[in-house]
Design an enzyme around this catalytic site. Sequence first.
Site, PDB file in Angstrom:
ATOM      1  N   ARG A   6       0.813  -1.207   0.000  1.00  0.00           N
ATOM      2  CA  ARG A   6       0.000   0.000   0.000  1.00  0.00           C
ATOM      3  C   ARG A   6       0.845   1.254   0.000  1.00  0.00           C
ATOM      4  O   ARG A   6       1.937   1.279   0.545  1.00  0.00           O
ATOM      5  CB  ARG A   6      -0.870   0.048   1.268  1.00  0.00           C
ATOM      6  CG  ARG A   6      -2.036  -0.867   1.261  1.00  0.00           C
ATOM      7  CD  ARG A   6      -3.295  -0.193   0.882  1.00  0.00           C
ATOM      8  NE  ARG A   6      -3.441   1.064   1.611  1.00  0.00           N
ATOM      9  CZ  ARG A   6      -4.294   1.993   1.280  1.00  0.00           C
ATOM     10  NH1 ARG A   6      -5.069   1.847   0.264  1.00  0.00           N
ATOM     11  NH2 ARG A   6      -4.386   3.107   1.962  1.00  0.00           N
ATOM     12  N   ARG A 115      -1.399   6.891   8.020  1.00  0.00           N
ATOM     13  CA  ARG A 115      -0.845   5.757   8.766  1.00  0.00           C
ATOM     14  C   ARG A 115       0.432   6.162   9.486  1.00  0.00           C
ATOM     15  O   ARG A 115       1.520   5.698   9.157  1.00  0.00           O
ATOM     16  CB  ARG A 115      -0.558   4.581   7.820  1.00  0.00           C
ATOM     17  CG  ARG A 115      -1.764   3.893   7.235  1.00  0.00           C
ATOM     18  CD  ARG A 115      -2.680   3.230   8.261  1.00  0.00           C
ATOM     19  NE  ARG A 115      -2.043   2.301   9.171  1.00  0.00           N
ATOM     20  CZ  ARG A 115      -1.997   0.991   8.992  1.00  0.00           C
ATOM     21  NH1 ARG A 115      -2.566   0.439   7.944  1.00  0.00           N
ATOM     22  NH2 ARG A 115      -1.402   0.215   9.895  1.00  0.00           N
TER      23      ARG A 115
END
Length: 122
Positions: A6, A115
């Site tokens: 990702r 994140r």
Amino acid sequence: MIRGVRGATTVNKNDETLIVRETEKLYLALISENELKADSVASVFISVTDDINAAFPARAQRNIEGWKYVPVMCMKEIAVPGALPLCIRIMMHVNTEKDQQDIHHVYLNKAVSLRPDLQPSN
């Protein structure tokens, strides 16, 4: 084994040149950090927020030597109120022997806020 790799980035405005350039930077970082070869990538999904429509970010893949035949698809991200604007996300499906914790997910520009737990300093 197929693993997901990702990454995400942002652009400052809905501009064709910026979209392709920042997506290419993200691709190159994902490739470098994970030592990826095009032949090991099964497919790539790219999503964008509703405020990006000046270009297909998948065009960036065509600028990378050897990645011509990797299947790629662009789509819209879910329009969640308060979500990070002008965001491009990539999900690569990669054939690898690496363990899940050895995959390096890459977040650039304002997307590092998505994140923070995956940032190198953590």
